[in-house]
Design a protein around this motif. Sequence first.
Motif, PDB file in Angstrom:
ATOM      1  N   ALA A 111       4.977  19.130  -8.285  1.00 35.48           N
ATOM      2  CA  ALA A 111       6.396  19.263  -8.609  1.00 35.48           C
ATOM      3  C   ALA A 111       7.147  19.454  -7.290  1.00 35.48           C
ATOM      4  CB  ALA A 111       6.639  20.433  -9.543  1.00 35.48           C
ATOM      5  N   HIS A 112       7.974  18.489  -6.910  1.00 35.19           N
ATOM      6  CA  HIS A 112       8.537  18.454  -5.560  1.00 35.19           C
ATOM      7  C   HIS A 112      10.052  18.290  -5.562  1.00 35.19           C
ATOM      8  CE1 HIS A 112       4.451  17.835  -3.999  1.00 35.19           C
ATOM      9  NE2 HIS A 112       4.320  16.870  -4.895  1.00 35.19           N
ATOM     10  N   TYR A 113      10.724  19.085  -4.761  1.00 35.02           N
ATOM     11  CA  TYR A 113      12.121  18.830  -4.416  1.00 35.02           C
ATOM     12  C   TYR A 113      12.105  17.882  -3.214  1.00 35.02           C
ATOM     13  CZ  TYR A 113      17.088  19.676  -3.596  1.00 35.02           C
ATOM     14  OH  TYR A 113      18.445  19.519  -3.445  1.00 35.02           O
ATOM     15  N   VAL A 114      12.875  16.804  -3.285  1.00 37.43           N
ATOM     16  CA  VAL A 114      12.870  15.783  -2.228  1.00 37.43           C
ATOM     17  C   VAL A 114      14.087  15.979  -1.330  1.00 37.43           C
ATOM     18  CG1 VAL A 114      12.888  13.323  -1.700  1.00 37.43           C
ATOM     19  CG2 VAL A 114      11.665  14.160  -3.729  1.00 37.43           C
ATOM     20  N   GLY A 117      18.163  23.584 -13.936  1.00 42.77           N
ATOM     21  CA  GLY A 117      16.863  23.338 -14.554  1.00 42.77           C
ATOM     22  C   GLY A 117      15.790  23.371 -13.492  1.00 42.77           C
ATOM     23  N   PRO A 118      15.392  24.555 -13.065  1.00 42.39           N
ATOM     24  CA  PRO A 118      14.419  24.661 -11.963  1.00 42.39           C
ATOM     25  C   PRO A 118      13.090  23.987 -12.305  1.00 42.39           C
ATOM     26  CG  PRO A 118      15.437  26.789 -12.441  1.00 42.39           C
ATOM     27  CD  PRO A 118      15.819  25.870 -13.561  1.00 42.39           C
ATOM     28  N   ILE A 119      12.558  23.270 -11.313  1.00 42.14           N
ATOM     29  CA  ILE A 119      11.240  22.667 -11.526  1.00 42.14           C
ATOM     30  C   ILE A 119      10.161  23.743 -11.426  1.00 42.14           C
ATOM     31  CG2 ILE A 119      11.914  20.387 -10.720  1.00 42.14           C
ATOM     32  CD1 ILE A 119      10.638  21.009  -8.030  1.00 42.14           C
ATOM     33  N   PRO A 120       9.030  23.542 -12.075  1.00 45.29           N
ATOM     34  CA  PRO A 120       7.966  24.564 -12.029  1.00 45.29           C
ATOM     35  C   PRO A 120       7.375  24.702 -10.626  1.00 45.29           C
ATOM     36  CG  PRO A 120       7.188  22.565 -13.123  1.00 45.29           C
ATOM     37  CD  PRO A 120       8.665  22.394 -12.924  1.00 45.29           C
ATOM     38  N   ILE A 124       6.489  15.449 -10.650  1.00 54.41           N
ATOM     39  CA  ILE A 124       7.936  15.610 -10.807  1.00 54.41           C
ATOM     40  C   ILE A 124       8.585  15.448  -9.441  1.00 54.41           C
ATOM     41  CG2 ILE A 124       9.822  17.172 -11.417  1.00 54.41           C
ATOM     42  CD1 ILE A 124       8.008  18.518 -13.415  1.00 54.41           C
ATOM     43  N   LEU A 125       9.563  14.550  -9.349  1.00 56.68           N
ATOM     44  CA  LEU A 125      10.324  14.341  -8.116  1.00 56.68           C
ATOM     45  C   LEU A 125      11.761  14.752  -8.381  1.00 56.68           C
ATOM     46  CD1 LEU A 125       9.003  10.835  -6.987  1.00 56.68           C
ATOM     47  CD2 LEU A 125       8.188  13.098  -6.309  1.00 56.68           C
ATOM     48  N   ASP A 126      12.197  15.795  -7.732  1.00 51.21           N
ATOM     49  CA  ASP A 126      13.531  16.340  -7.958  1.00 51.21           C
ATOM     50  C   ASP A 126      14.480  15.829  -6.880  1.00 51.21           C
ATOM     51  OD1 ASP A 126      15.740  17.772  -8.592  1.00 51.21           O
ATOM     52  OD2 ASP A 126      14.787  19.745  -8.573  1.00 51.21           O
TER      53      ASP A 126
END
Length: 272
Positions: free
Chosen positions: A183-186, A175-178, A163-165
């Motif tokens: 699972a990454h916030y970019v 919608g918070p990523i797990p 997952i690329l946020d």
Amino acid sequence: MLILLPPSETKRDGGVGAPLDLDLLSHPSLTSVRREVIDAVLTLSADRDAAVRALKLGPKQAGEVDRNRAILTSPTMSALERYTGVLYDALAPQTLAPDALGFAASTVAVQSALLGLVGAADLIPAYRLSFDSRLSFERGVPSLKRRWAPTSGAVLEERDGLILDLRSEGYAALGPIPRRRGAHYVRVLARDESGNVRALNHFNKQAKGLLTRALVEAGIDFATTTDLLDWAATERYELAGAADGSGDLELVVPEVAGSPDRLMAVLRSDAA
């Protein structure tokens, strides 16, 4: 792989699709909240002055209330085409090849304040609503975060793979990523001519749009963070993260003075 994008305040008018059909949208578990939010928007829109205040509209933006009044009857178009602005100009979905659009349909989602997570190919109307808009609901406080975070978060929790946020923080909160590997916030950073790195502000969205375009044109469903970073290195994108595949990723781009078009040209030439 799932690429999460923010929406935009501005949206393209019109469309050739039939009016909104909630049963045809991705992630049917969100349908009940979608109906609740739409009902609240329609109720608000019945009072133009109240809607203008609630949506923080300027004198020349009152027409946005009419858009909201027509949510259930106006024509639709794909989410990727509906949104405009800096990120979507860089992504330029109208110029993507059919294969890239097909890949985007299965790997790109947009975090709408009105409809929650929608797929890139989902048919949606024009509307005006932001992550921090306040609505009156029959149950609870007027917070969209309280409505969307549990249900959208559950959708993302069930999603396997990378997952690329790329959402802004306000929309990421809907919608918070797990909290897991892959699972990454970019975050986008800029490197100046002296090698110093700092947060990139104005050109942040262009860089995210260009990265998204490169990913959907590559058409690779990366299984792991390592696979993604290896690809980025071969394409000359400076994308880095923790060795164990956890935490944020950092996209570092050259700091370019001048217009957004100049940054896009530099990134494209570097990735060529």
